[in-house]
Design a protein around this motif. Structure first.
Motif, short mmCIF file in Angstrom:
data_model
loop_
_atom_site.label_atom_id
_atom_site.label_comp_id
_atom_site.label_asym_id
_atom_site.label_seq_id
_atom_site.Cartn_x
_atom_site.Cartn_y
_atom_site.Cartn_z
N GLU A 193 18.58 21.52 16.66
CA GLU A 193 18.10 22.39 17.79
C GLU A 193 19.22 22.79 18.69
OE1 GLU A 193 16.04 21.77 22.12
OE2 GLU A 193 16.20 19.83 20.77
N HIS A 221 10.25 27.81 23.31
CA HIS A 221 9.42 26.44 22.60
C HIS A 221 7.94 26.70 23.23
CE1 HIS A 221 13.07 23.91 21.76
NE2 HIS A 221 13.51 24.44 22.82
N GLU A 239 1.70 24.01 19.90
CA GLU A 239 0.61 24.47 18.98
C GLU A 239 -0.52 25.15 19.66
OE1 GLU A 239 0.72 21.94 15.20
OE2 GLU A 239 -0.48 20.79 16.51
N THR A 286 15.98 17.67 11.69
CA THR A 286 15.70 18.88 12.03
C THR A 286 17.06 19.31 13.37
OG1 THR A 286 14.57 18.17 13.89
CG2 THR A 286 13.44 18.96 12.02
N ASN A 288 10.48 27.34 17.49
CA ASN A 288 10.19 25.89 17.61
C ASN A 288 8.67 25.44 18.23
OD1 ASN A 288 13.20 24.93 17.28
ND2 ASN A 288 13.43 26.52 18.94
N ILE A 289 7.96 25.29 17.27
CA ILE A 289 6.49 24.93 17.82
C ILE A 289 6.47 23.13 17.63
CG2 ILE A 289 4.05 25.17 17.38
CD1 ILE A 289 5.78 27.75 17.38
N HIS A 290 5.74 22.82 19.06
CA HIS A 290 5.78 21.41 19.05
C HIS A 290 4.06 20.98 19.19
CE1 HIS A 290 9.99 21.04 19.94
NE2 HIS A 290 9.80 22.46 20.55
N GLU A 303 2.79 23.52 13.91
CA GLU A 303 4.26 23.08 13.73
C GLU A 303 4.61 23.50 12.38
OE1 GLU A 303 5.48 18.71 15.44
OE2 GLU A 303 3.94 18.67 13.77
N GLN A 347 15.28 31.40 15.21
CA GLN A 347 14.72 30.01 15.36
C GLN A 347 13.44 29.91 16.03
OE1 GLN A 347 15.72 27.44 13.30
NE2 GLN A 347 13.84 26.18 14.10
N SER A 372 7.33 26.42 12.51
CA SER A 372 8.65 26.30 13.10
C SER A 372 9.49 26.66 11.69
CB SER A 372 8.56 24.89 13.54
OG SER A 372 8.10 24.47 14.49
#
Length: 472
Positions: free
Chosen positions: A156, A281, A284, A154, A376-378, A351, A374, A354
């Motif tokens: 970033e 960012h 979840e 991935t 971004n999920i964490h 996630e 873009q 993302s």
């Protein structure tokens, strides 16, 4: 006491016949003594490590005790003790049986995963205990913050937004194991004409491609640095990785260069269509707003897509200005809310949400303008575990700390006595920073060590491990 003789060879000795008789005549009535327990140290073991199956409450006055793989069948014996220790048919050469009943297994593999049974028999021929434990050996991919899930690379953006004239790093995560070479391209299509640069690991060589402008630097970890960016650098970038087994993987990122403050003459219209994710960012379960700026004048319709392809299969929703109506697309998950200003709210994200999102606008002159963003999920980080080769060491010896985490996409930092560890010339970190090695230990290295696993939305710190340093 280490295993020293063979059990069940073609010729049986007299003591082996006694042993066999004791097992065949075993009474299945278990006396009511203190219960024998087994524990694995460490509780979690990874391929290549050693593990001790420690026995507690060992009965007294025993005729024989032994370890088995799975069922207590003589054919599955690992090792037995009867005055001295004997190897069983399941002994691999890596096991050591101690007189206190504990079993030491060295250099474990995933094939060692399974049930282990410890059985004791009294001098009267009665079974005193029969205790089992399930040992799970984790893949070596679990080590150092990598889970057993094989995830692709991935990318970033660092920083997440960049103005014209600035620099931006396309930071790569999850570089594949056994990497042979990697390539960067300008755009979504992979072909030689748009190749920016490549890196060959074996030769440690960097080679510019036809699309190299002189402002790009590729690093051995796969990341790409763009310096002195202009509006012409806006667009997609593609990373292609190739392993020694010829496995190829692709990853894409979209770069939006902010030209609103640029004084250069070759900028785009300052009112260009753009999107900002809020927040940059997200964890979840939270929400992300794709905030749209500078919608074109005379707008007729706009549509949102999951990914980079604006086809019906990936359409989330379409909004018509004339009819003030929203039509849901095939990619709508019932967690999206569209707004008349073009923005899109993603709710209860995971996630899987993302990735890149595409907005397509059409004005009254049928002019099409496209923008990408873009997301971004964490996952929230879970507490890492830390292991040390030896918690008590002598001066001038070496010691290795290893940080384990189930999470992917994390970074590791080290703490010493609750402060950030200051590395010295005697200390080295592994490339992913998951291992800390002190090459020549000194007295001042004694104290508590911890590792912290973190991502952009959360962090967790391991329990402390105390290192004791003794004089030579």
């Amino acid at each position: 006491m280490e295993v020293s003789s063979e059990l069940f060879s073609n010729g049986c000795t007299s003591w082996q016949r006694v042993l066999l008789t004791a097992f065949l005549l075993t009474c299945w009535h278990l006396p009511t003594t203190a219960r024998v327990t087994i524990e694995s140290f460490p509780p979690q073991v990874v391929e290549g490590e050693n593990v001790l199956l420690r026995v507690d409450n060992m009965p007294e006055n025993l005729l024989v005790f032994g370890w088995y793989r799975g069922m207590t069948n003589l054919r599955h014996a690992i090792a037995l003790y009867y005055s001295l220790t004997a190897k069983g048919l399941k002994h691999s050469g890596r096991e050591t049986l101690y007189i206190n009943g504990s079993l030491w297994i060295q250099n474990v593999t995933q094939e060692d995963t399974g049930y282990y049974t410890f059985q004791t028999i009294s001098k009267q021929g009665e079974m005193v205990s029969n205790t089992s434990l399930y040992l799970h050996v984790y893949s070596s991919l679990f080590i150092c913050g990598r889970s057993t899930t094989l995830e692709g690379p991935t990318i970033e953006l660092v920083p997440t937004s960049v103005a014209a004239g600035g620099s931006v790093l396309l930071l790569v995560h999850n570089i594949p194991k056994y990497l042979q070479s990697l390539f960067w391209y300008k755009g979504l299509i992979v072909f030689n004409k748009v190749e920016i640069a490549r890196y060959r690991r074996a030769k440690k060589s960097r080679e510019p491609g036809p699309a190299h402008s002189g402002r790009e630097t590729v690093y051995r970890n796969g990341s790409l640095l763009l310096k002195n960016v202009t509006w012409k650098d806006t667009g997609f970038y593609t990373l292609r990785t190739l392993t020694r087994y010829q496995k190829m993987e692709l990853a894409h990122i979209y770069l939006q260069v902010d030209t609103s403050l640029s004084l250069c003459c070759d900028t785009l219209d300052s009112a260009q269509l753009s999107i900002d994710p809020v927040p940059q960012h997200a964890a979840e379960g939270g929400s992300v707003l794709l905030q749209v700026y500078n919608l074109p004048e005379g707008l007729q319709t706009f549509s949102w897509y999951k990914g980079v392809l604006s086809t019906q299969d990936f359409k989330i929703a379409e909004y018509s200005i004339a009819t003030k109506s929203i039509i849901r697309g095939r990619a709508h998950s019932r967690r999206e809310i569209g707004y008349t200003n073009g923005s899109l709210l993603l709710q209860d994200v995971t996630e899987k949400d993302s990735g890149l999102y595409t907005l397509v606008t059409i004005d009254s002159n049928m002019r099409v303008v496209t923008a990408h963003v873009q997301v971004n999920i964490h996952k929230l980080v879970t507490q890492p575990a830390m292991r040390v080769t030896d918690s008590t060491v002598r001066v001038q010896s070496s010691v290795v700390f290893t940080c384990f985490s189930y999470n992917t996409g994390i970074s590791i930092r080290w703490l010493f006595n609750n402060q950030n560890l200051q590395l010295t010339e005697r200390m080295t970190l592994s490339p992913s920073k998951c291992q800390l090695r002190i090459h020549t230990v000194r007295k001042e290295d004694a104290g508590e060590y911890q590792c912290e696993a973190f991502n952009p939305v959360s962090s967790k710190t391991s329990l402390p491990v105390r290192l004791t340093v003794m004089n030579e």
